[in-house]
Design a protein around this motif. Structure first.
Motif, PDB file in Angstrom:
ATOM      1  N   LEU A   1       0.865  -1.180   0.000  1.00 52.59           N
ATOM      2  CA  LEU A   1       0.000   0.000   0.000  1.00 52.59           C
ATOM      3  C   LEU A   1       0.892   1.216   0.000  1.00 52.59           C
ATOM      4  CD1 LEU A   1      -2.836   1.303   0.378  1.00 52.59           C
ATOM      5  CD2 LEU A   1      -2.398   1.252   2.823  1.00 52.59           C
ATOM      6  N   SER A   2       0.717   2.072  -0.981  1.00 51.71           N
ATOM      7  CA  SER A   2       1.464   3.323  -1.037  1.00 51.71           C
ATOM      8  C   SER A   2       0.556   4.450  -0.587  1.00 51.71           C
ATOM      9  CB  SER A   2       1.966   3.583  -2.463  1.00 51.71           C
ATOM     10  OG  SER A   2       2.561   4.850  -2.553  1.00 51.71           O
ATOM     11  N   VAL A   3       0.867   5.029   0.551  1.00 44.70           N
ATOM     12  CA  VAL A   3       0.042   6.108   1.094  1.00 44.70           C
ATOM     13  C   VAL A   3       0.905   7.344   1.253  1.00 44.70           C
ATOM     14  CG1 VAL A   3      -1.428   6.856   2.987  1.00 44.70           C
ATOM     15  CG2 VAL A   3      -1.382   4.458   2.349  1.00 44.70           C
ATOM     16  N   PRO A   4       0.687   8.390   0.445  1.00 50.29           N
ATOM     17  CA  PRO A   4       1.479   9.596   0.616  1.00 50.29           C
ATOM     18  C   PRO A   4       1.136  10.270   1.930  1.00 50.29           C
ATOM     19  CG  PRO A   4      -0.268   9.953  -0.987  1.00 50.29           C
ATOM     20  CD  PRO A   4      -0.293   8.499  -0.620  1.00 50.29           C
ATOM     21  N   ARG A   5       2.133  10.703   2.662  1.00 52.10           N
ATOM     22  CA  ARG A   5       1.889  11.456   3.876  1.00 52.10           C
ATOM     23  C   ARG A   5       1.512  12.885   3.514  1.00 52.10           C
ATOM     24  NH1 ARG A   5       2.974   8.561   8.278  1.00 52.10           N
ATOM     25  NH2 ARG A   5       1.313   9.943   8.972  1.00 52.10           N
ATOM     26  N   ILE A   6       0.968  13.605   4.477  1.00 52.05           N
ATOM     27  CA  ILE A   6       0.464  14.957   4.218  1.00 52.05           C
ATOM     28  C   ILE A   6       1.535  15.833   3.593  1.00 52.05           C
ATOM     29  CG2 ILE A   6      -0.427  17.033   5.338  1.00 52.05           C
ATOM     30  CD1 ILE A   6      -1.772  15.184   7.368  1.00 52.05           C
ATOM     31  N   ALA A   7       2.768  15.722   4.106  1.00 51.86           N
ATOM     32  CA  ALA A   7       3.832  16.589   3.608  1.00 51.86           C
ATOM     33  C   ALA A   7       4.208  16.268   2.180  1.00 51.86           C
ATOM     34  CB  ALA A   7       5.062  16.461   4.513  1.00 51.86           C
TER      35      ALA A   7
ATOM     36  N   TRP B   1      -6.752  14.882  -3.560  1.00 55.04           N
ATOM     37  CA  TRP B   1      -7.395  13.694  -4.113  1.00 55.04           C
ATOM     38  C   TRP B   1      -6.411  12.566  -4.393  1.00 55.04           C
ATOM     39  CZ3 TRP B   1     -11.293  11.013  -3.606  1.00 55.04           C
ATOM     40  CH2 TRP B   1     -11.659  10.003  -4.506  1.00 55.04           C
ATOM     41  N   GLN B   2      -5.197  12.875  -4.816  1.00 55.18           N
ATOM     42  CA  GLN B   2      -4.226  11.803  -5.040  1.00 55.18           C
ATOM     43  C   GLN B   2      -4.012  11.004  -3.759  1.00 55.18           C
ATOM     44  OE1 GLN B   2      -2.039  10.988  -8.101  1.00 55.18           O
ATOM     45  NE2 GLN B   2      -2.250   9.172  -6.787  1.00 55.18           N
ATOM     46  N   CYS B   3      -3.870  11.705  -2.648  1.00 58.19           N
ATOM     47  CA  CYS B   3      -3.668  11.043  -1.356  1.00 58.19           C
ATOM     48  C   CYS B   3      -4.870  10.174  -0.998  1.00 58.19           C
ATOM     49  CB  CYS B   3      -3.422  12.104  -0.282  1.00 58.19           C
ATOM     50  SG  CYS B   3      -3.201  11.446   1.385  1.00 58.19           S
ATOM     51  N   VAL B   4      -6.075  10.712  -1.142  1.00 63.95           N
ATOM     52  CA  VAL B   4      -7.279   9.947  -0.808  1.00 63.95           C
ATOM     53  C   VAL B   4      -7.429   8.765  -1.751  1.00 63.95           C
ATOM     54  CG1 VAL B   4      -9.799  10.032  -0.656  1.00 63.95           C
ATOM     55  CG2 VAL B   4      -8.438  11.966   0.171  1.00 63.95           C
ATOM     56  N   TRP B   5      -7.219   8.999  -3.032  1.00 62.57           N
ATOM     57  CA  TRP B   5      -7.371   7.924  -4.031  1.00 62.57           C
ATOM     58  C   TRP B   5      -6.410   6.782  -3.739  1.00 62.57           C
ATOM     59  CZ3 TRP B   5      -4.501   5.656  -7.994  1.00 62.57           C
ATOM     60  CH2 TRP B   5      -5.239   4.945  -8.963  1.00 62.57           C
ATOM     61  N   ASP B   6      -5.191   7.100  -3.281  1.00 62.46           N
ATOM     62  CA  ASP B   6      -4.233   6.064  -2.938  1.00 62.46           C
ATOM     63  C   ASP B   6      -4.691   5.241  -1.739  1.00 62.46           C
ATOM     64  OD1 ASP B   6      -2.503   6.643  -4.994  1.00 62.46           O
ATOM     65  OD2 ASP B   6      -1.174   7.903  -3.798  1.00 62.46           O
TER      66      ASP B   6
ATOM     67  N   ALA C   1      -9.216  12.056   6.749  1.00 59.48           N
ATOM     68  CA  ALA C   1      -9.031  13.428   7.225  1.00 59.48           C
ATOM     69  C   ALA C   1      -7.638  13.616   7.811  1.00 59.48           C
ATOM     70  CB  ALA C   1     -10.100  13.792   8.247  1.00 59.48           C
ATOM     71  N   ASP C   2      -7.220  12.700   8.689  1.00 60.04           N
ATOM     72  CA  ASP C   2      -5.890  12.818   9.295  1.00 60.04           C
ATOM     73  C   ASP C   2      -4.787  12.524   8.291  1.00 60.04           C
ATOM     74  OD1 ASP C   2      -6.772  13.607  11.771  1.00 60.04           O
ATOM     75  OD2 ASP C   2      -6.632  11.614  12.686  1.00 60.04           O
ATOM     76  N   ALA C   3      -5.003  11.547   7.400  1.00 59.04           N
ATOM     77  CA  ALA C   3      -3.951  11.152   6.468  1.00 59.04           C
ATOM     78  C   ALA C   3      -3.745  12.166   5.353  1.00 59.04           C
ATOM     79  CB  ALA C   3      -4.271   9.788   5.864  1.00 59.04           C
ATOM     80  N   CYS C   4      -4.827  12.799   4.914  1.00 61.77           N
ATOM     81  CA  CYS C   4      -4.758  13.613   3.695  1.00 61.77           C
ATOM     82  C   CYS C   4      -5.291  15.038   3.848  1.00 61.77           C
ATOM     83  CB  CYS C   4      -5.560  12.929   2.583  1.00 61.77           C
ATOM     84  SG  CYS C   4      -5.091  11.215   2.244  1.00 61.77           S
ATOM     85  N   GLY C   5      -6.040  15.313   4.885  1.00 61.25           N
ATOM     86  CA  GLY C   5      -6.793  16.570   4.949  1.00 61.25           C
ATOM     87  C   GLY C   5      -6.029  17.795   5.344  1.00 61.25           C
ATOM     88  N   ARG C   6      -4.764  17.650   5.790  1.00 61.16           N
ATOM     89  CA  ARG C   6      -3.929  18.794   6.163  1.00 61.16           C
ATOM     90  C   ARG C   6      -4.545  19.652   7.258  1.00 61.16           C
ATOM     91  NH1 ARG C   6      -3.058  20.931   0.098  1.00 61.16           N
ATOM     92  NH2 ARG C   6      -1.769  19.244  -0.719  1.00 61.16           N
TER      93      ARG C   6
END
Length: 260
Positions: free
Chosen positions: A8-14, A179-184, A201-206
């Motif tokens: 699973l590739s999950v981009p972090r907020i940064a 959206w890229q973060c959520v889609w991942d 929200a925590d993973a992608c919402g900044r």
């Protein structure tokens, strides 16, 4: 389409690039779900939002004949029997598609949004720099589990509230930025949607996920999916599997609550 269950590739907020909204890109993409029972509601929603500021992809999950609808030739229709909401979104709302729009609305077939001004909602999202948002539940809406999502429960004078949780339905809006973060996060084989809204929200919402109290919808709560045999058991199992997959990335489900 198949998925790797071990990675699973999950981009972090940064890691998610911040993009400024382009004045020439002024439409939002609406993914809305339709079946025979929800056809009239979906018709009213599309006509209410209109085509000036919104482009529609209609996801047809039971083969309902839509040729009689006045908007039939003005929307994209994707039909796949007995598929779930996030199955459609993962496959037909990829980040390259959303690159041409400011926001993605994901709207359930049992969401009456005719009480909401869609353009004003988008403008509020932009003005307040909300990345993942939802309108509040208005009068007559099937009450959600969390009271802070209901308009009549808002703090005195509050027009919105930052949260660590935005419902996966009946209406959720995502900015193009995240959206890229959520889609991942979305897993091709985990399509019930259970668990996603405890993480995105925590993973992608900044820190900019919010309910906007000035805008309301009514959840009719037809629950077309959850009436399927063994749906709840399957959905809970999918949530547990999702949480297992994201754990190595340091992500975990949040306890829903306001953050400000």
């Amino acid at each position: 389409m198949t998925s790797s269950l071990s990675s699973l590739s999950v981009p972090r907020i940064a890691d998610v690039p911040r993009t400024s909204f382009d004045s020439e890109r002024q439409k939002s993409l609406v993914g809305i779900f339709v079946g025979q029972a929800s056809k009239d509601v979906v018709d009213a929603n599309i006509m209410h939002l209109g085509f000036e500021k919104f482009t529609f992809v209609v996801f047809n999950y039971d083969g309902t004949d839509l040729r009689e609808m006045s908007w039939f030739d003005h929307v994209v229709i994707v039909s796949a029997r007995r598929q779930m909401k996030w199955w459609f979104i993962k496959r037909f709302a990829s980040p390259p598609i959303l690159a041409s729009y400011d926001y993605l609305f994901v709207v359930d077939g049992d969401c009456d949004l005719t009480t909401m001004n869609g353009t004003a909602f988008v403008e509020d999202m932009k003005r307040r720099e909300i990345t993942i948002g939802q309108p509040a539940h208005g009068e007559g809406s099937f009450q959600p589990r969390y009271p802070f999502l209901v308009q009549e429960n808002r703090p005195i004078g509050a027009r919105g509230r930052l949260l660590n949780f935005i419902e996966s339905g009946p209406l959720v809006a995502f900015s193009r930025d995240v959206w890229q973060c959520v889609w991942d996060l979305l897993q091709p084989d985990l399509t019930s949607g259970y668990g996603y809204d405890l993480v995105w929200a925590d993973a992608c919402g900044r820190g900019r996920a919010a309910v906007l109290y000035d805008h309301t919808i009514v959840h009719i709560n037809q629950k077309s999916a959850s009436r399927r045999p063994n749906f709840v058991g399957r959905a809970v199992g999918e949530a547990i599997e999702f949480f297992r997959r994201i754990a190595p990335s340091g992500l975990r489900p949040s306890t829903p609550k306001p953050t400000a």
